[in-house]
Motif scaffolding. Structure first.
Motif, PDB file in Angstrom:
ATOM      1  N   TYR A 281       0.826  -1.203   0.000  1.00 25.65           N
ATOM      2  CA  TYR A 281       0.000   0.000   0.000  1.00 25.65           C
ATOM      3  C   TYR A 281       0.869   1.265   0.000  1.00 25.65           C
ATOM      4  O   TYR A 281       0.547   2.259  -0.667  1.00 25.65           O
ATOM      5  CB  TYR A 281      -0.917  -0.010   1.224  1.00 25.65           C
ATOM      6  CG  TYR A 281      -1.968   1.069   1.190  1.00 25.65           C
ATOM      7  CD1 TYR A 281      -2.981   1.059   0.227  1.00 25.65           C
ATOM      8  CD2 TYR A 281      -1.955   2.107   2.107  1.00 25.65           C
ATOM      9  CE1 TYR A 281      -3.946   2.053   0.191  1.00 25.65           C
ATOM     10  CE2 TYR A 281      -2.916   3.101   2.080  1.00 25.65           C
ATOM     11  CZ  TYR A 281      -3.911   3.073   1.115  1.00 25.65           C
ATOM     12  OH  TYR A 281      -4.866   4.063   1.067  1.00 25.65           O
ATOM     13  N   ILE A 317      -9.977  -3.428   0.300  1.00 22.90           N
ATOM     14  CA  ILE A 317      -9.991  -1.982   0.035  1.00 22.90           C
ATOM     15  C   ILE A 317      -8.721  -1.566  -0.708  1.00 22.90           C
ATOM     16  O   ILE A 317      -8.769  -0.787  -1.674  1.00 22.90           O
ATOM     17  CB  ILE A 317     -10.151  -1.200   1.353  1.00 22.90           C
ATOM     18  CG1 ILE A 317     -11.540  -1.455   1.966  1.00 22.90           C
ATOM     19  CG2 ILE A 317      -9.943   0.298   1.140  1.00 22.90           C
ATOM     20  CD1 ILE A 317     -11.705  -0.905   3.371  1.00 22.90           C
ATOM     21  N   HIS A 318      -7.576  -2.097  -0.262  1.00 23.24           N
ATOM     22  CA  HIS A 318      -6.304  -1.748  -0.905  1.00 23.24           C
ATOM     23  C   HIS A 318      -6.260  -2.238  -2.360  1.00 23.24           C
ATOM     24  O   HIS A 318      -5.754  -1.544  -3.251  1.00 23.24           O
ATOM     25  CB  HIS A 318      -5.133  -2.334  -0.117  1.00 23.24           C
ATOM     26  CG  HIS A 318      -4.944  -1.692   1.229  1.00 23.24           C
ATOM     27  ND1 HIS A 318      -4.173  -2.246   2.233  1.00 23.24           N
ATOM     28  CD2 HIS A 318      -5.448  -0.535   1.751  1.00 23.24           C
ATOM     29  CE1 HIS A 318      -4.202  -1.458   3.293  1.00 23.24           C
ATOM     30  NE2 HIS A 318      -4.976  -0.413   3.021  1.00 23.24           N
ATOM     31  N   SER A 320      -8.835  -2.669  -4.240  1.00 21.79           N
ATOM     32  CA  SER A 320      -9.743  -1.787  -4.991  1.00 21.79           C
ATOM     33  C   SER A 320      -9.032  -0.502  -5.392  1.00 21.79           C
ATOM     34  O   SER A 320      -9.157  -0.031  -6.540  1.00 21.79           O
ATOM     35  CB  SER A 320     -10.979  -1.478  -4.139  1.00 21.79           C
ATOM     36  OG  SER A 320     -11.830  -0.574  -4.807  1.00 21.79           O
ATOM     37  N   GLU A 321      -8.274   0.060  -4.437  1.00 21.56           N
ATOM     38  CA  GLU A 321      -7.517   1.283  -4.749  1.00 21.56           C
ATOM     39  C   GLU A 321      -6.481   1.009  -5.838  1.00 21.56           C
ATOM     40  O   GLU A 321      -6.246   1.844  -6.725  1.00 21.56           O
ATOM     41  CB  GLU A 321      -6.833   1.810  -3.483  1.00 21.56           C
ATOM     42  CG  GLU A 321      -7.764   2.480  -2.487  1.00 21.56           C
ATOM     43  CD  GLU A 321      -7.012   3.174  -1.368  1.00 21.56           C
ATOM     44  OE1 GLU A 321      -6.067   3.932  -1.670  1.00 21.56           O
ATOM     45  OE2 GLU A 321      -7.364   2.957  -0.193  1.00 21.56           O
ATOM     46  N   ALA A 332     -11.823  -2.930  -9.499  1.00 20.74           N
ATOM     47  CA  ALA A 332     -11.915  -1.941  -8.420  1.00 20.74           C
ATOM     48  C   ALA A 332     -13.277  -2.045  -7.748  1.00 20.74           C
ATOM     49  O   ALA A 332     -13.391  -2.037  -6.511  1.00 20.74           O
ATOM     50  CB  ALA A 332     -11.685  -0.533  -8.953  1.00 20.74           C
ATOM     51  N   SER A 336     -14.118  -3.598  -3.883  1.00 18.47           N
ATOM     52  CA  SER A 336     -14.804  -2.702  -2.940  1.00 18.47           C
ATOM     53  C   SER A 336     -16.096  -3.356  -2.453  1.00 18.47           C
ATOM     54  O   SER A 336     -16.465  -3.239  -1.278  1.00 18.47           O
ATOM     55  CB  SER A 336     -15.084  -1.347  -3.589  1.00 18.47           C
ATOM     56  OG  SER A 336     -16.066  -1.469  -4.602  1.00 18.47           O
ATOM     57  N   ALA A 354     -15.144   2.340   5.994  1.00 19.56           N
ATOM     58  CA  ALA A 354     -13.997   2.464   5.086  1.00 19.56           C
ATOM     59  C   ALA A 354     -14.315   1.849   3.726  1.00 19.56           C
ATOM     60  O   ALA A 354     -13.973   2.411   2.672  1.00 19.56           O
ATOM     61  CB  ALA A 354     -12.777   1.793   5.703  1.00 19.56           C
ATOM     62  N   ALA A 355     -15.021   0.689   3.726  1.00 20.73           N
ATOM     63  CA  ALA A 355     -15.368   0.013   2.461  1.00 20.73           C
ATOM     64  C   ALA A 355     -16.362   0.844   1.655  1.00 20.73           C
ATOM     65  O   ALA A 355     -16.247   0.977   0.425  1.00 20.73           O
ATOM     66  CB  ALA A 355     -15.939  -1.361   2.765  1.00 20.73           C
ATOM     67  N   LYS A 357     -16.771   4.081   1.813  1.00 18.72           N
ATOM     68  CA  LYS A 357     -16.068   5.274   1.322  1.00 18.72           C
ATOM     69  C   LYS A 357     -15.317   4.955   0.035  1.00 18.72           C
ATOM     70  O   LYS A 357     -15.340   5.737  -0.930  1.00 18.72           O
ATOM     71  CB  LYS A 357     -15.098   5.772   2.396  1.00 18.72           C
ATOM     72  CG  LYS A 357     -14.405   7.080   2.031  1.00 18.72           C
ATOM     73  CD  LYS A 357     -13.496   7.531   3.163  1.00 18.72           C
ATOM     74  CE  LYS A 357     -12.783   8.825   2.784  1.00 18.72           C
ATOM     75  NZ  LYS A 357     -11.870   9.267   3.877  1.00 18.72           N
ATOM     76  N   GLN A 358     -14.668   3.796   0.002  1.00 22.06           N
ATOM     77  CA  GLN A 358     -13.953   3.395  -1.215  1.00 22.06           C
ATOM     78  C   GLN A 358     -14.931   3.118  -2.359  1.00 22.06           C
ATOM     79  O   GLN A 358     -14.679   3.476  -3.523  1.00 22.06           O
ATOM     80  CB  GLN A 358     -13.105   2.134  -0.929  1.00 22.06           C
ATOM     81  CG  GLN A 358     -12.381   1.555  -2.132  1.00 22.06           C
ATOM     82  CD  GLN A 358     -11.369   2.513  -2.738  1.00 22.06           C
ATOM     83  OE1 GLN A 358     -10.903   3.437  -2.089  1.00 22.06           O
ATOM     84  NE2 GLN A 358     -11.037   2.309  -4.011  1.00 22.06           N
ATOM     85  N   LEU A 361     -16.031   6.053  -4.352  1.00 22.25           N
ATOM     86  CA  LEU A 361     -15.009   6.591  -5.257  1.00 22.25           C
ATOM     87  C   LEU A 361     -14.932   5.806  -6.562  1.00 22.25           C
ATOM     88  O   LEU A 361     -14.698   6.383  -7.638  1.00 22.25           O
ATOM     89  CB  LEU A 361     -13.631   6.573  -4.568  1.00 22.25           C
ATOM     90  CG  LEU A 361     -13.472   7.493  -3.343  1.00 22.25           C
ATOM     91  CD1 LEU A 361     -12.108   7.255  -2.671  1.00 22.25           C
ATOM     92  CD2 LEU A 361     -13.587   8.953  -3.761  1.00 22.25           C
TER      93      LEU A 361
END
Length: 677
Positions: A281, A317-318, A320-321, A332, A336, A354-355, A357-358, A361
């Motif tokens: 990350y 999450i990572h 997905s980013e 992505a 997520s 957190a999930a 929020k991702q 995006l």
């Protein structure tokens, strides 16, 4: 008949008590044996558990006593290490109940702590906090600061997990301040590591790094490194701080340093999965995309095998980013969504936020729906967190009020004690002042008597000096009288007798007779002069001796001990200076005073004599208790005796042994070597 009945009843009761006592002893021995077998590593874990169960069954059957509570404490501890939490919970509640009943604060504090441990293991953190808080109160009351610090540490970790970071900071700081004074390095490390996490959550990043580095130092210094890989854990935490600071190069450095430890993947796979996920990350944030997908997937595989849902959510999450970064929108969205579902199934609201929020995006089409869920869960979570904090605050307030009441009571007791001690001190000071005043009066009286004696003796010595002067005057007067009177008269008589020798008449005979009468008168005058000189010498010689005899006579009046004295007749006291006489008198006086005060003597001997070398010897002997001459005397009497001897150019020797009496031997030189006999 009644007497026989009561006698038999008494025998029966004694017999029953004796049998009960024997039974109790046998039960205690069995319990002890079972507990020893539980701790014996030659038995399997199953056998150890069986022995602990047997001990528990016997303990629960006996009456509530210190022995029962101590034994119950031991079996609870064994169930902790055997990882049998249901039995641990059941027996810790039993210990709690019987400790309350017996008002046993020590075991009550332990039982509260055990309940805190159980609820922490079960993830019921508010109950865990409640019991740790109660246990903390009792340990503080007992002043058992070692156990107090351990409970504070555990309470701080619970507060940290409940996001009560300020409360956690207070508890952990208190724990650390106590633990750092001990050699419990494992708990010192735990406190520092937890304080690092709290500091990071409070955005105090410099403090967080300092705490983690101090924890690293403890690991290295105390050699705490185990299969848990404490050093790698610290490096990982430092890396997370730098990741939060967006200092990605430093973060990568520390994550790489953590991975350099041998056997990390094998011995602590969960930590290894966290480190490689964090490393990947950090590289993603640093735009270094080379092979990081492999690290993410490796981490996900490990976490999936360990079934750690919360960690899987983070990796999803990572990922997905990562895919969003390389414009792979499909993957992505996929990861997520995996993160949202895993968090929801595992009931992890913080990770759900957190999930979501991702997801807002990467999935623009459903971002409104995700945002709505995000806000709803976030508000709900904040409400729960606020209620939880309020509940903890109330618990802490109740505890603080109890502590305040206790402190007020202690303060009242202290005030009463201080008043009592102050009164006693005041009375003691008054008594001391009165005693000191009496002692001062006694000292003043003694000093005045001593000054009077000194003045008296000086007067005597002064009188002796005047006598010496009178002696010289009388010698001169007598010499003049002899020369001008007696010798002149004898010369005239001799001339007249020479003239009469030539005459034989009757008148000459009468004149001769008259001159013979004159010679008789001159003879009588000479005899009177001789007697006067002898009398003067006797007075002068015996002046010092008389003073000494007066002192010795006074000694016989105040002490019943037999006193033997010897004063040599062959000593010419005129050869001693007045200073030496004063010093000898004072040495004798001090020695007699010491005998009267301390010796309890039955016999005392005082001698003034000369030795073969012409020295004057003062010898004072008693058969009293004696003392250790090597032990330094607190008084100045002995010192004065030595000083007076040295002032007279003499020597002093003091011999004494316990229960063998004391001898003071003083030798001073006479001014002339010739001694009149």
């Amino acid at each position: 008949m009644k007497k026989i009945f009561f006698f038999l009843l008494t025998l029966l009761l004694i017999s029953c008590n004796k049998n009960n006592k024997n039974a109790d002893n046998q039960t205690a021995k069995k319990i002890d044996l079972y507990l020893k077998n539980t701790l014996n590593n030659k038995y399997s874990e199953k056998e150890q558990s069986l022995y602990n169960d047997k001990a528990t069954d016997l303990i629960l059957k006996i009456e509530n006593s210190v022995f029962k509570r101590n034994s119950l404490d031991l079996v609870i501890d064994n169930y902790f290490y055997l990882n049998q939490w249901n039995k641990y919970d059941k027996l810790s509640k039993e210990l709690l109940n019987i400790s309350r009943s017996a008002k046993d604060t020590v075991h009550l504090a332990k039982a509260m702590r055990y309940q805190g441990n159980y609820y922490y293991k079960e993830g019921i953190l508010d109950s865990s906090f409640y019991f740790y808080n109660k246990s903390e109160f009792f340990y503080n009351k007992l002043r058992d600061y070692n156990s107090y610090s351990v409970v504070l540490l555990k309470k701080g970790i619970v507060q940290l997990e409940l996001n009560d970071f300020f409360g956690a900071d207070v508890s952990l700081t208190k724990a650390y301040n106590i633990l750092k004074k001990t050699d419990d390095n494992q708990r010192i490390y735990a406190a520092l590591n937890s304080l690092g996490t709290v500091s990071s959550e409070l955005k105090e990043y410099d403090r967080a790094i300092a705490n983690y580095k101090n924890a690293l130092e403890i690991v290295s210094k105390a050699k705490l490194e185990t299969t848990e890989h404490q050093s790698a854990n610290c490096y990982n935490n430092i890396g997370l701080v730098y990741l939060e600071l967006k200092n990605y190069k430093s973060a990568i450095f520390y994550f790489t340093k953590a991975l350099s430890e041998n056997n990390l993947k094998k011995e602590n796979p969960l930590l290894y999965s966290s480190v490689i996920d964090n490393l990947a990350y950090s590289k993603l944030k640093n735009n270094d995309l080379k092979n990081i997908n492999k690290l993410f997937f490796e981490s996900l595989t490990i976490r999936d095998s360990l079934n750690y849902s919360s960690y899987k959510v983070l990796t999803y999450i990572h990922l997905s980013e990562y895919f969003f970064k390389i414009n792979d929108i499909v993957n992505a969205k996929k990861y997520s969504l995996n993160a949202i579902e895993t968090a929801k199934i595992s009931n992890l609201p913080y990770y759900s936020i957190a999930a979501l929020k991702q997801a807002t995006l990467v999935d623009k089409e459903n971002s409104a729906e995700y945002s709505e869920d995000y806000i709803r869960i976030s508000d709900s979570l904040q409400l729960v967190e606020r209620n939880s904090k309020d509940r903890f605050a109330r618990l802490q307030l109740e505890t603080d009020e109890i502590i305040k009441q206790k402190d007020d009571l202690v303060e009242q007791n202290r005030d009463i004690l201080n008043y009592f001690m102050g009164t006693m001190a005041f009375v003691g000071i008054l008594f001391f002042m009165r005693a000191q005043r009496a002692r001062r009066r006694e000292l003043v009286l003694t000093q005045s008597q001593q000054r009077a004696n000194e003045e008296l003796y000086k007067l005597i010595i002064s009188q002796q000096n005047k006598l010496d002067e009178g002696k010289v005057f009388e010698k001169n007067r007598i010499a003049k009288e002899l020369h001008d009177g007696v010798l002149g008269r004898m010369f005239g008589l001799r001339l007249n007798l020479d003239g009469l020798n030539k005459r034989t008449d009757e008148e000459a005979v009468e004149e001769r007779l008259r001159y013979l009468e004159e010679l008789k008168t001159i003879e009588q005058d000479l005899r009177e002069i001789s007697h006067e000189l002898s009398r003067e010498k006797f007075v002068l010689i015996n002046n010092f001796v008389a003073i000494v005899n007066g002192l010795l006579e006074e000694q016989t009046k105040i002490n019943s001990a037999k006193l033997t004295t010897l004063i040599g007749e062959n000593i010419d006291w005129d050869l001693l200076s007045n200073t030496t006489k004063i010093n000898l008198y004072r040495i004798l006086q001090e020695s007699l005073q010491n005998i009267n005060k301390y010796a309890n003597a039955k016999f005392i001997k005082v001698e003034f004599k000369k030795d073969k070398k012409g020295n004057l010897i003062l010898n004072i002997v008693d058969d009293g208790e004696g003392y250790d001459v090597k032990k330094k005397s607190k008084g100045i009497g002995m010192k004065n005796m030595v000083d007076r001897t040295h002032e007279s150019d003499g020597t002093i020797e003091i011999k004494s042994e316990k229960d063998k009496g004391t001898q003071v031997l003083v030798v001073v030189p006479l001014e002339h070597k010739t001694i009149k006999v």
